[in-house]
Design an enzyme around this catalytic site. Sequence first.
Site, PDB file in Angstrom:
ATOM      1  N   LYS A  76       0.248  10.236   3.062  1.00 39.38           N
ATOM      2  CA  LYS A  76       0.812   9.525   1.912  1.00 39.38           C
ATOM      3  C   LYS A  76       0.575  10.340   0.642  1.00 39.38           C
ATOM      4  CE  LYS A  76       0.605   4.874  -0.223  1.00 39.38           C
ATOM      5  NZ  LYS A  76      -0.021   3.549  -0.135  1.00 39.38           N
ATOM      6  N   SER A 151       3.014  -0.400   0.135  1.00 44.37           N
ATOM      7  CA  SER A 151       3.481   0.788  -0.547  1.00 44.37           C
ATOM      8  C   SER A 151       3.555   2.031   0.348  1.00 44.37           C
ATOM      9  CB  SER A 151       2.569   1.096  -1.737  1.00 44.37           C
ATOM     10  OG  SER A 151       1.250   1.359  -1.301  1.00 44.37           O
ATOM     11  N   SER A 175      -1.066  -2.487   1.858  1.00 44.04           N
ATOM     12  CA  SER A 175      -0.078  -1.406   1.903  1.00 44.04           C
ATOM     13  C   SER A 175      -0.056  -0.547   3.158  1.00 44.04           C
ATOM     14  CB  SER A 175      -0.247  -0.498   0.701  1.00 44.04           C
ATOM     15  OG  SER A 175       0.406  -1.080  -0.389  1.00 44.04           O
TER      16      SER A 175
END
Length: 478
Positions: A76, A151, A175
Site C-alpha cells: 500500500k 482505504s 481499511s
Amino acid sequence: MELNKKSISELRKLYIENSVKPTEVVQSCLHAISNKDKEIGAFLDVMSEDALRRAAELEKESPEEMPLYGIPVAVKDNICTMGYRTTCASRILEGYKPPYNATVVDRLLKAGAIIIGKTNMDEFAMGSSTENSAYQITKNPWNVDFAPGGSSGGSAAAVAAYMVPVALGSDTGGSIRQPASLCGVVGLKGTYGRVSRYGLVAFASSLDQIGPITRTVEDSAIVMSVISGQDPRDATSIPDAAGDLVTGLNMGIEGLKIAVPENFEEWDIDGVLKKILKDTIEELKGAGAIVEPARLPDMDASIACYYVLANAEASSNLARYDGVRYGFRAKSESLDEMYEMTRGEGFGDEVKRRVLLGTYVLSAGYYDAYYNKAQQVRAMICSNFETLFSRYDLIMLPTVPGPSFKLGERIGNPIEMYLSDIFTTPANIAGIPAISLPAGLTDKGLPLGMQLLAGYEGETKLLRGAAALEKIYKFNED
Ligand code: GLN
C-alpha cells in the site's frame, strides 16, 4: 500453469521441489498486471525491472530458510519503500521518495519476498472506497462498476484479480478488512503493536496497524509471522512474539467458545449475509464449537468514538505537511501563503474535512465535550471486550453490513460512507486482532465477508477459527 493464481503456500512447494524459479513467478504476476490493471487501476507504481532483477538474484539462494522466498508482494502506498515513490495517494506527497524502508518492508525482503509495486488507496487512508485517491479510481474485480472498498482498495483488488498472491494494507478503522470483504479476499489486522508502524505514514497513531491481504487464511498466517514482532523503532510494538501462527491452523474449532451478536436477526444488513451468519452458527455448532448470543459493545458508540479520535489524531499527524519538508510545494509570495496554498492545493476534500473536524474536537472549547468523551467511550468499549473475552474465545459478526456499492454512489455522502465501518472500528478502538474472510456471494455475484475477533494477542486462536470458517465456506473452491 498460471503462477499468478497460486497461493504463497503453493508457490513455496513449487520452489522447494525446484519446479519453478522466482523469475517465472514475477513474470507471471507482471503479465497479469499488464493485462488487467488498465481496467482495475490497483497499482500506482509497478517496479517491473527491479522486481525481475531481485528475482534473478534470489535464484542464487535456496528457498528453505526464507519463508517468503520468491513471493511477489504489493505494498500500500502509505508504507515507505526506500527510493520508490510513497505518496499516500495524495498530491501533497507527489514524487516523495523515502530515504528508508518501513520495518515491514525490510522484514519482507529479509524473508525473500519481492516488492512488485505500490497500490492505490484513499488519500492518507481516509475513506472506504478508494475514490479519495488523488491519482486514480480502483475498480472492484468482481464487477468494475463497483467500489473495491477502502482505504486499502488497491491492495485488495490486486489480490482478488490474481495480480499478486499478497498485498499489505493498513487498518485504522477497517481499511484492511472492509476492502477484503468487498473483494472476496482475506484481510487480517493484528493486535495493536503486533506489527511495527515504523515507516507507515501515520493517520491515527493509536489505531493504525499494517496487515496482510491474501487469498487464503494460511497465507495470511505465513505473512503475519514474517512481518510481526517487536521493533526498537516503534515504541508501541509489543514485546511478546506472535508465536507459530501456521501450525495451529488445522486444529479445528472443537471446544472453542464463540459469541455472536444477540440481536443480529433485527439488524438492517444484507439478507444473504444474515442467512450466511445463521447457517454458519449451525455449521460451527455441528463442528463442535459452542456458539452463544451475547451483547456486544455498542457499535454506534464505537463508530462515533472512532471518527472523533481518528480525526483528532489525523489533524495533528498531518500538520507536518507544510511544503517545507516533503513533496509538493505551492508557488507563493510569502511563508504564510506557502503553507496555506500548499495545504490547500495538496490535500483533497476528505482529508481537509478530517483535519477540520479533528482540529475542532481538539479545540479548547470542545475538547472535553468531544475528545475527552470519546476517550471515555473508548475505555468503556475496551472493558466490554475484556469481559466478553473472559467468557469467549472469539466473536463472530459480519465485516460490513452488505456487499460493495457502485462507484460514485456514496462519495457525496460522507456519513453513509463512514457507516460502512460500523462493524470494523470496534477492533481498532480496543486494539484487538480481527480478520475478514470471504463467506459467499450475493445474488448479483458480489462477495460478502465474515469477521472474527479475538482477545488481546489472540492471533493464534483467531487464525485457527478463520481456518475453520474457510473450510465451511469453501469460497475459493467454487
Ligand atoms: N474507512 C475508515 C476511515 O475512513 C477507516 C480507514 C482506515 O482504516 N484507514 O477512516
